[in-house]
Design a protein around this motif. Structure first.
Motif, short mmCIF file in Angstrom:
data_model
loop_
_atom_site.label_atom_id
_atom_site.label_comp_id
_atom_site.label_asym_id
_atom_site.label_seq_id
_atom_site.Cartn_x
_atom_site.Cartn_y
_atom_site.Cartn_z
N VAL A 38 0.65 -4.66 -1.46
CA VAL A 38 -0.62 -3.95 -1.35
C VAL A 38 -1.58 -4.70 -0.43
O VAL A 38 -2.21 -4.12 0.46
CB VAL A 38 -1.25 -3.75 -2.74
N CYS A 39 -1.70 -6.02 -0.63
CA CYS A 39 -2.60 -6.81 0.22
C CYS A 39 -2.11 -6.86 1.66
O CYS A 39 -2.91 -6.86 2.60
CB CYS A 39 -2.73 -8.22 -0.35
N GLN A 40 -0.80 -6.88 1.85
CA GLN A 40 -0.25 -6.85 3.19
C GLN A 40 -0.59 -5.53 3.88
O GLN A 40 -0.95 -5.51 5.06
CB GLN A 40 1.26 -7.05 3.14
N ALA A 41 -0.48 -4.43 3.14
CA ALA A 41 -0.80 -3.12 3.71
C ALA A 41 -2.27 -3.03 4.11
O ALA A 41 -2.61 -2.42 5.13
CB ALA A 41 -0.46 -2.02 2.70
N VAL A 42 -3.15 -3.64 3.32
CA VAL A 42 -4.58 -3.62 3.62
C VAL A 42 -4.90 -4.51 4.83
O VAL A 42 -5.69 -4.14 5.71
CB VAL A 42 -5.39 -4.07 2.39
N ALA A 43 -4.26 -5.69 4.88
CA ALA A 43 -4.62 -6.68 5.89
C ALA A 43 -4.03 -6.38 7.26
O ALA A 43 -4.65 -6.71 8.29
CB ALA A 43 -4.17 -8.07 5.44
N LEU A 92 -2.09 -11.08 2.18
CA LEU A 92 -3.08 -10.96 3.25
C LEU A 92 -2.60 -11.66 4.52
O LEU A 92 -2.76 -11.15 5.62
CB LEU A 92 -4.42 -11.54 2.79
N GLY A 95 0.26 -9.94 6.46
CA GLY A 95 -0.10 -8.85 7.35
C GLY A 95 0.02 -9.21 8.82
O GLY A 95 -0.06 -8.35 9.69
N GLN A 311 -0.92 -1.10 12.12
CA GLN A 311 -0.82 0.14 11.35
C GLN A 311 0.62 0.41 10.94
O GLN A 311 0.88 0.89 9.83
CB GLN A 311 -1.36 1.31 12.18
N SER A 314 1.40 -1.82 8.09
CA SER A 314 0.72 -1.33 6.89
C SER A 314 1.51 -0.19 6.24
O SER A 314 1.65 -0.13 5.02
CB SER A 314 -0.69 -0.86 7.26
N ALA A 318 3.08 -0.30 2.53
CA ALA A 318 2.78 0.73 1.53
C ALA A 318 4.06 1.30 0.94
O ALA A 318 4.15 1.58 -0.27
CB ALA A 318 1.93 1.83 2.15
#
Length: 364
Positions: A38-43, A92, A95, A311, A314, A318
């Motif tokens: 989740v944090c990887q997808a956000v970052a 994070l 990412g 993107q 991300s 996800a």
């Protein structure tokens, strides 16, 4: 990327036992594992945009330092919340894979872009094959020692990167005026679908093998290691020459069909044919992952390359977060269900890649 993810994957075999030591159960293990994705997808998109603006090298070095810090924090974590924070920090920093892909595409240029994407993918796949094996060897020394070994690898990697990585972006031109929505949605959807289909197989294949022919943990471990090795070989040695001969879009389409065939056949096979189907699905995934990344790199101006690759990363993260949950739930309903979904997603990848190719005027 190989050494960075080696430091990350070395703790994976011991992580469930560390969660149990801290009073957690299977639910908490799922939370800790999902937090990373989740944090990887956000970052990833944020880091990609920052890399376009300020340069890839600095972002990569900062992320490598963060990876080392997250492993130190993981090693000293004496409470579940602190372990969760450490995993979130690792996500994070993770990412930055999109930044690394953009850097590799910069350095390779258009002619070598597909090969570069394949090599990055092979490095990641190899880390997920070698890292857990090293983690199993270091497990008798305790989780803290294993995490510190990973932190030492990450720190040494950061020093080496500071020495060898070229400064600046080779093709960077100017600050992008607009960084949002730069990646074509069919490629992002294709990347999500391909990853979701494959991780769904990874999540449920042990249960399926046990049900089909009473396979145990040892055989399943060998099976997954074999799939990882196929991914490394395909992305490291097969993708580039095949793309030169047939084109990226056509190769991605063929890989998606290959993955669909393997996944749809799995619930009806046993023994050696079962193993072969897993390896076929892995080979198809390797072809799809590298070629869609290369298509994504080529799908816009170079000054927005980092944003596009971020993107894409991300979307893949996800899928890694949601795919196992969906596959596990579907397997409880019907053993065949996650594989039907995976096959459908794979065929959807073929459609999406061709849609993008038709719009962009790409053959295949």
């Amino acid at each position: 990327m190989f050494v960075d993810l080696l430091g990350f994957t070395i703790v994976l075999p011991s992580l469930p036992f560390r969660v149990a030591e801290l009073g957690g159960d299977a639910f908490w293990l799922g939370v800790v594992l999902t937090a990373y994705s989740v944090c990887q997808a956000v970052a990833a998109p944020v880091l990609g945009r920052l890399a376009d603006r300020y340069g890839r090298r600095g972002l990569l070095l900062l992320s490598l330092a963060g990876s080392a810090a997250s492993l130190v924090l993981m090693g000293v974590a004496g409470a579940m919340w602190l372990l969760l924070v450490a995993r979130a920090l690792a996500g994070l920093c993770g990412g930055s894979i999109g930044v690394a892909q953009a850097f590799a595409a910069d350095l390779a240029g258009p002619a070598g872009r597909t090969k570069a994407m394949g090599l990055v993918g092979a490095a990641i796949g190899l880390a997920f094959t070698v890292g857990p094996a090293l983690g199993a060897l270091s497990a008798p020394y305790g989780f803290t020692a294993t995490a510190f070994v990973g932190a030492g690898l990450a720190a040494a990697n950061g020093v080496a990167a500071a020495i060898v990585l070229p400064r600046g972006n080779p093709v960077r031109t100017h600050r992008p005026a607009r960084a949002h929505g730069v990646a074509p949605w069919p490629l992002l959807a294709a990347g999500f679908a391909a990853m979701a289909a494959f991780v769904g197989m990874e999540t449920t294949v042990a249960f399926l093998a046990a049900a089909r022919f009473d396979a145990g943990p040892a055989l399943v471990g060998v099976l997954l290691a074999g799939a990882g090795l196929v991914l490394v070989v395909v992305q490291g040695f097969v993708v580039a020459p095949a793309a030169r001969r047939w084109g990226e879009a056509r190769l991605a389409t063929g890989g998606a069909v290959l993955m669909a065939a393997g996944l749809l056949a799995l619930p009806f096979l046993a023994g050696v044919p079962f193993v072969a189907a897993v390896l076929v699905a892995a080979a198809g995934n390797g072809l799809v992952t590298a070629t869609t990344a290369s298509l994504l790199a080529a799908a816009g101006p170079p000054e927005r390359l980092g944003a596009r690759m971020g993107q894409g990363q991300s979307a893949a993260s996800a899928a890694r977060a949601s795919g196992p949950l969906a596959a596990g739930a579907l397997f409880e309903v019907a053993m065949v269900a996650p594989y039907v979904l995976g096959g459908a997603l794979s065929l959807g990848v073929a459609f999406l890649v061709n849609r993008h190719g038709a719009r962009a005027g790409i053959g295949g």
